[in-house]
Write a protein that holds these residues in place. Structure first.
Motif, PDB file in Angstrom:
ATOM      1  N   ARG A  22     -38.662 -63.286 -85.018  1.00 30.84           N
ATOM      2  CA  ARG A  22     -37.376 -63.196 -84.299  1.00 30.84           C
ATOM      3  C   ARG A  22     -37.421 -64.426 -82.960  1.00 30.84           C
ATOM      4  NH1 ARG A  22     -37.544 -57.801 -85.826  1.00 30.84           N
ATOM      5  NH2 ARG A  22     -37.737 -57.127 -83.629  1.00 30.84           N
ATOM      6  N   THR A  23     -38.395 -63.897 -82.294  1.00 33.50           N
ATOM      7  CA  THR A  23     -38.461 -64.540 -80.957  1.00 33.50           C
ATOM      8  C   THR A  23     -38.965 -66.053 -80.757  1.00 33.50           C
ATOM      9  OG1 THR A  23     -40.510 -63.521 -80.415  1.00 33.50           O
ATOM     10  CG2 THR A  23     -38.266 -62.410 -79.924  1.00 33.50           C
ATOM     11  N   LEU A  24     -39.960 -66.478 -81.727  1.00 36.12           N
ATOM     12  CA  LEU A  24     -40.653 -67.714 -81.495  1.00 36.12           C
ATOM     13  C   LEU A  24     -39.624 -68.774 -81.660  1.00 36.12           C
ATOM     14  CD1 LEU A  24     -44.024 -67.532 -83.201  1.00 36.12           C
ATOM     15  CD2 LEU A  24     -43.413 -67.710 -80.863  1.00 36.12           C
ATOM     16  N   PRO A  25     -38.817 -68.643 -82.461  1.00 33.61           N
ATOM     17  CA  PRO A  25     -37.511 -69.695 -82.744  1.00 33.61           C
ATOM     18  C   PRO A  25     -36.746 -70.051 -81.577  1.00 33.61           C
ATOM     19  CG  PRO A  25     -37.626 -68.336 -84.812  1.00 33.61           C
ATOM     20  CD  PRO A  25     -38.416 -67.821 -83.691  1.00 33.61           C
ATOM     21  N   LEU A  26     -36.762 -69.087 -80.605  1.00 33.05           N
ATOM     22  CA  LEU A  26     -35.958 -68.942 -79.574  1.00 33.05           C
ATOM     23  C   LEU A  26     -36.357 -69.606 -78.147  1.00 33.05           C
ATOM     24  CD1 LEU A  26     -34.345 -65.499 -79.559  1.00 33.05           C
ATOM     25  CD2 LEU A  26     -33.307 -67.703 -80.491  1.00 33.05           C
ATOM     26  N   VAL A  31     -45.000 -74.414 -76.796  1.00 29.57           N
ATOM     27  CA  VAL A  31     -45.338 -72.875 -76.929  1.00 29.57           C
ATOM     28  C   VAL A  31     -46.642 -72.810 -77.464  1.00 29.57           C
ATOM     29  CG1 VAL A  31     -44.888 -70.614 -78.067  1.00 29.57           C
ATOM     30  CG2 VAL A  31     -42.800 -72.229 -77.622  1.00 29.57           C
ATOM     31  N   ILE A  32     -47.377 -71.693 -76.796  1.00 28.63           N
ATOM     32  CA  ILE A  32     -48.753 -71.553 -76.940  1.00 28.63           C
ATOM     33  C   ILE A  32     -48.871 -70.010 -76.946  1.00 28.63           C
ATOM     34  CG2 ILE A  32     -50.947 -71.343 -76.112  1.00 28.63           C
ATOM     35  CD1 ILE A  32     -50.722 -73.826 -74.343  1.00 28.63           C
ATOM     36  N   LEU A  33     -49.019 -69.606 -78.204  1.00 37.00           N
ATOM     37  CA  LEU A  33     -49.213 -68.145 -78.612  1.00 37.00           C
ATOM     38  C   LEU A  33     -50.658 -67.703 -78.532  1.00 37.00           C
ATOM     39  CD1 LEU A  33     -48.038 -65.495 -79.937  1.00 37.00           C
ATOM     40  CD2 LEU A  33     -48.940 -66.448 -82.044  1.00 37.00           C
ATOM     41  N   VAL A  34     -50.939 -66.520 -77.679  1.00 38.77           N
ATOM     42  CA  VAL A  34     -52.462 -66.208 -77.719  1.00 38.77           C
ATOM     43  C   VAL A  34     -52.377 -64.761 -78.320  1.00 38.77           C
ATOM     44  CG1 VAL A  34     -54.171 -65.160 -76.099  1.00 38.77           C
ATOM     45  CG2 VAL A  34     -52.628 -67.440 -75.381  1.00 38.77           C
ATOM     46  N   VAL A  46     -48.095 -67.332 -88.058  1.00 40.62           N
ATOM     47  CA  VAL A  46     -47.400 -68.473 -87.051  1.00 40.62           C
ATOM     48  C   VAL A  46     -47.937 -69.881 -87.630  1.00 40.62           C
ATOM     49  CG1 VAL A  46     -47.339 -69.080 -84.820  1.00 40.62           C
ATOM     50  CG2 VAL A  46     -47.164 -66.545 -85.165  1.00 40.62           C
ATOM     51  N   ARG A  47     -49.311 -70.120 -87.927  1.00 39.21           N
ATOM     52  CA  ARG A  47     -49.470 -71.318 -88.086  1.00 39.21           C
ATOM     53  C   ARG A  47     -48.782 -71.958 -89.495  1.00 39.21           C
ATOM     54  NH1 ARG A  47     -55.083 -69.649 -86.770  1.00 39.21           N
ATOM     55  NH2 ARG A  47     -55.748 -70.554 -84.679  1.00 39.21           N
ATOM     56  N   ASP A  85     -41.391 -59.658 -77.513  1.00 35.11           N
ATOM     57  CA  ASP A  85     -39.913 -59.249 -77.395  1.00 35.11           C
ATOM     58  C   ASP A  85     -39.065 -59.843 -76.470  1.00 35.11           C
ATOM     59  OD1 ASP A  85     -41.110 -57.804 -75.401  1.00 35.11           O
ATOM     60  OD2 ASP A  85     -40.752 -55.855 -76.343  1.00 35.11           O
ATOM     61  N   SER A  86     -39.238 -60.960 -76.065  1.00 35.46           N
ATOM     62  CA  SER A  86     -38.722 -61.595 -75.130  1.00 35.46           C
ATOM     63  C   SER A  86     -38.466 -63.075 -75.459  1.00 35.46           C
ATOM     64  CB  SER A  86     -39.160 -61.293 -73.434  1.00 35.46           C
ATOM     65  OG  SER A  86     -40.231 -62.122 -73.058  1.00 35.46           O
ATOM     66  N   TRP A  87     -37.396 -63.584 -74.572  1.00 36.96           N
ATOM     67  CA  TRP A  87     -37.101 -65.040 -74.621  1.00 36.96           C
ATOM     68  C   TRP A  87     -36.469 -65.450 -73.442  1.00 36.96           C
ATOM     69  CZ3 TRP A  87     -34.861 -61.472 -77.464  1.00 36.96           C
ATOM     70  CH2 TRP A  87     -33.306 -61.488 -77.687  1.00 36.96           C
ATOM     71  N   TRP A  88     -36.384 -66.893 -73.275  1.00 38.70           N
ATOM     72  CA  TRP A  88     -35.534 -67.484 -72.172  1.00 38.70           C
ATOM     73  C   TRP A  88     -34.259 -67.896 -72.472  1.00 38.70           C
ATOM     74  CZ3 TRP A  88     -37.340 -67.199 -67.319  1.00 38.70           C
ATOM     75  CH2 TRP A  88     -38.726 -66.851 -67.107  1.00 38.70           C
TER      76      TRP A  88
END
Length: 283
Positions: A22-26, A31-34, A46-47, A85-88
């Motif tokens: 839900r949040t990655l598209p926002l 973007v770097i996901l750890v 995610v890949r 669970d957050s986004w800008w």
């Protein structure tokens, strides 16, 4: 990576793949996901579904210091953190980059964090907005000595100079020690109300465990940077905090040698400001 980007979004996550969908598209790119040692297939998912996201597999749960991996890899001058669970808000990071460009001593920009569907102002954002420290010359808003990790944009070089997040505190309340060290190095930290982040946290599954973590990390942060009378007060606070406080105190003991080895007193001016905030919010 977008050639014009000035801000990289770094997200640290563990076993929250559904939330990330839900949040990655926002998030604006890059973007770097750890991935902090997830067991739910986060990295592979995610890949496959977000090939423009750079995935870093930590291999185990590094806690808050997992974000350091993302900062080290970022190719932009600024880094914005986000939780799974957050986004800008739209254009927020463009605004943040403009502010950081215009204020070269600013190391950390604390945003207005709106919580949940009803967009309540996070209490930490409210405290930053009403900071008793005033506004320092050369700063774009009220001076602060803290921030929310899901609502901060940092200057990459300053973050790395201050050592990033540390293994002693590990997770929960990890922002304070970093904020204090940035200030000790002469960097500025400020709240900027028109930079907005959204946070939709899930209900706490272990409220007592979170209270224990808060007690543990408040004590460890005091041992790392504050005068001994403050450390003593944190011990008393933990003892008065019921079962959760006592649990936090016991778990802090296991990390005490590491905290003592990294102990370093703050410059007097930074300690005075931290003490002023303590008086304001505990009186």
């Amino acid at each position: 990576m977008e050639s014009e980007s000035r801000v990289t979004v770094v997200v640290a996550s563990r076993d929250r793949v559904r939330t990330l969908t839900r949040t990655l598209p926002l998030h604006p790119r890059p973007v770097i996901l750890v991935d902090n040692g997830s067991g739910d297939g986060t990295a592979g998912f995610v890949r496959r579904h977000f090939p423009d996201v750079h995935v870093v597999e930590a291999g185990r749960n590094l806690g808050a210091p997992g974000r350091n991996l993302g900062v080290e890899l970022a190719g932009t001058p600024y880094v914005a953190f986000a939780d799974d669970d957050s986004w800008w808000a739209p254009k927020a990071l463009e605004r943040a980059a403009d502010v950081l460009d215009a204020h070269p001593r600013l190391a950390a920009l604390g945003a207005r964090v709106l919580v949940g569907p009803d967009e309540r102002l996070d209490p930490v954002s409210e405290r930053m907005r009403d900071s008793p420290l005033g506004t320092e010359p050369g700063m774009p808003g009220p001076s602060v000595l803290g921030f929310l990790a899901c609502g901060v944009v940092v200057r990459r070089d300053a973050f790395l100079e201050a050592g990033g997040f540390d293994d002693v505190v590990f997770f929960f309340g990890e922002e304070e020690r970093l904020a204090l060290d940035l200030a000790a190095l002469g960097w500025g930290l400020a709240y900027v109300d028109d930079v907005v982040a959204h946070h939709h946290p899930s209900p706490a599954r272990d409220p007592e465990g979170r209270r224990a973590l808060a007690a543990r990390n408040a004590l460890l942060t005091a041992v790392l940077r504050r005068p001994w009378p403050v450390v003593a007060r944190r011990v008393v606070d933990a003892l008065r905090g019921g079962r959760a406080g006592r649990r936090g105190l016991l778990t802090a003991l296991r990390r005490l040698p590491a905290a003592l080895s990294e102990r370093r007193r703050l410059p007097p001016a930074v300690e005075r400001n931290r003490h002023m905030l303590e008086i304001r919010y505990t009186s």
